[in-house]
Design a protein around this motif. Structure first.
Motif, PDB file in Angstrom:
ATOM      1  N   PHE A   5       0.831  -1.207   0.000  1.00  0.00           N
ATOM      2  CA  PHE A   5       0.000   0.000   0.000  1.00  0.00           C
ATOM      3  C   PHE A   5       0.863   1.254   0.000  1.00  0.00           C
ATOM      4  CE2 PHE A   5      -2.314   3.374   2.239  1.00  0.00           C
ATOM      5  CZ  PHE A   5      -3.452   3.472   1.433  1.00  0.00           C
ATOM      6  N   ASN A   6       1.885   1.257   0.846  1.00  0.00           N
ATOM      7  CA  ASN A   6       2.775   2.406   0.955  1.00  0.00           C
ATOM      8  C   ASN A   6       3.551   2.635  -0.345  1.00  0.00           C
ATOM      9  OD1 ASN A   6       4.100   4.511   2.462  1.00  0.00           O
ATOM     10  ND2 ASN A   6       5.870   3.160   2.591  1.00  0.00           N
ATOM     11  N   VAL A   7       4.142   1.587  -0.884  1.00  0.00           N
ATOM     12  CA  VAL A   7       4.955   1.698  -2.101  1.00  0.00           C
ATOM     13  C   VAL A   7       4.093   2.041  -3.316  1.00  0.00           C
ATOM     14  CG1 VAL A   7       6.428   0.400  -3.691  1.00  0.00           C
ATOM     15  CG2 VAL A   7       6.811   0.241  -1.242  1.00  0.00           C
ATOM     16  N   ALA A   8       2.901   1.459  -3.389  1.00  0.00           N
ATOM     17  CA  ALA A   8       2.021   1.724  -4.531  1.00  0.00           C
ATOM     18  C   ALA A   8       1.714   3.213  -4.654  1.00  0.00           C
ATOM     19  CB  ALA A   8       0.735   0.921  -4.401  1.00  0.00           C
ATOM     20  N   GLN A   9       1.527   3.877  -3.522  1.00  0.00           N
ATOM     21  CA  GLN A   9       1.252   5.312  -3.550  1.00  0.00           C
ATOM     22  C   GLN A   9       2.488   6.127  -3.890  1.00  0.00           C
ATOM     23  OE1 GLN A   9      -1.207   6.825  -0.154  1.00  0.00           O
ATOM     24  NE2 GLN A   9      -0.592   4.795   0.584  1.00  0.00           N
ATOM     25  N   LYS A  10       3.593   5.810  -3.218  1.00  0.00           N
ATOM     26  CA  LYS A  10       4.788   6.646  -3.333  1.00  0.00           C
ATOM     27  C   LYS A  10       5.566   6.422  -4.624  1.00  0.00           C
ATOM     28  CE  LYS A  10       5.484   7.347   1.567  1.00  0.00           C
ATOM     29  NZ  LYS A  10       6.364   7.154   2.710  1.00  0.00           N
ATOM     30  N   LYS A  11       5.731   5.173  -5.019  1.00  0.00           N
ATOM     31  CA  LYS A  11       6.590   4.889  -6.170  1.00  0.00           C
ATOM     32  C   LYS A  11       5.819   4.644  -7.456  1.00  0.00           C
ATOM     33  CE  LYS A  11      10.582   3.446  -3.599  1.00  0.00           C
ATOM     34  NZ  LYS A  11      11.720   2.569  -3.535  1.00  0.00           N
ATOM     35  N   LEU A  12       4.589   4.166  -7.327  1.00  0.00           N
ATOM     36  CA  LEU A  12       3.799   3.890  -8.529  1.00  0.00           C
ATOM     37  C   LEU A  12       2.764   4.979  -8.794  1.00  0.00           C
ATOM     38  CD1 LEU A  12       3.188   0.051  -8.018  1.00  0.00           C
ATOM     39  CD2 LEU A  12       4.981   1.175  -9.363  1.00  0.00           C
ATOM     40  N   ASN A  13       2.677   5.957  -7.874  1.00  0.00           N
ATOM     41  CA  ASN A  13       1.727   7.070  -7.989  1.00  0.00           C
ATOM     42  C   ASN A  13       0.281   6.605  -8.155  1.00  0.00           C
ATOM     43  OD1 ASN A  13       3.619   9.132  -7.678  1.00  0.00           O
ATOM     44  ND2 ASN A  13       4.170   9.036  -9.844  1.00  0.00           N
ATOM     45  N   ILE A  14      -0.071   5.569  -7.418  1.00  0.00           N
ATOM     46  CA  ILE A  14      -1.437   5.077  -7.422  1.00  0.00           C
ATOM     47  C   ILE A  14      -2.192   5.786  -6.297  1.00  0.00           C
ATOM     48  CG2 ILE A  14      -2.861   3.026  -7.011  1.00  0.00           C
ATOM     49  CD1 ILE A  14      -0.629   1.367  -8.244  1.00  0.00           C
ATOM     50  N   SER A  15      -3.421   6.167  -6.563  1.00  0.00           N
ATOM     51  CA  SER A  15      -4.204   6.838  -5.533  1.00  0.00           C
ATOM     52  C   SER A  15      -4.428   5.906  -4.344  1.00  0.00           C
ATOM     53  CB  SER A  15      -5.562   7.273  -6.097  1.00  0.00           C
ATOM     54  OG  SER A  15      -6.392   6.143  -6.304  1.00  0.00           O
TER      55      SER A  15
END
Length: 93
Positions: A5-15
């Motif tokens: 969840f953390n990486v998806a937001q920060k590195k993948l720019n997923i909402s």
């Protein structure tokens, strides 16, 4: 799941909403290990031996506890084996 969840937001720019939906999807498809005292103590031992952060060690402890053969991580040492799991960097050449 929390790391994804953390990486998806920060590195993948997923909402946050989309990341939550992916966490729910994966939680329904994959086994999820709940944190326990034995898992924490194992993570502390891994951290002491490997010098990895506690949080990375907790992931490795859970992997070892469930018999996971491969842990994908760009932050850990590619091809190193901790417990019964081999670390694999999905971005390594």
């Amino acid at each position: 799941m929390q790391e994804f969840f953390n990486v998806a937001q920060k590195k993948l720019n997923i909402s946050k909403k989309a990341a939550k939906e992916l966490v729910e999807y994966f939680a329904n498809k994959l086994p999820v290990v709940e944190i326990s005292v034995p898992l924490i103590l194992s993570a502390v031992d891994i951290s002491i031996k490997s010098q990895f952060s506690f949080w990375d060690s907790l992931i490795l402890s859970a992997a070892d506890d469930t018999g996971c053969a491969t842990v994908y991580s760009e932050d850990l040492n590619d091809q190193q084996i901790i417990g019964g799991a081999r670390i694999q960097n999905p971005f390594a050449a």
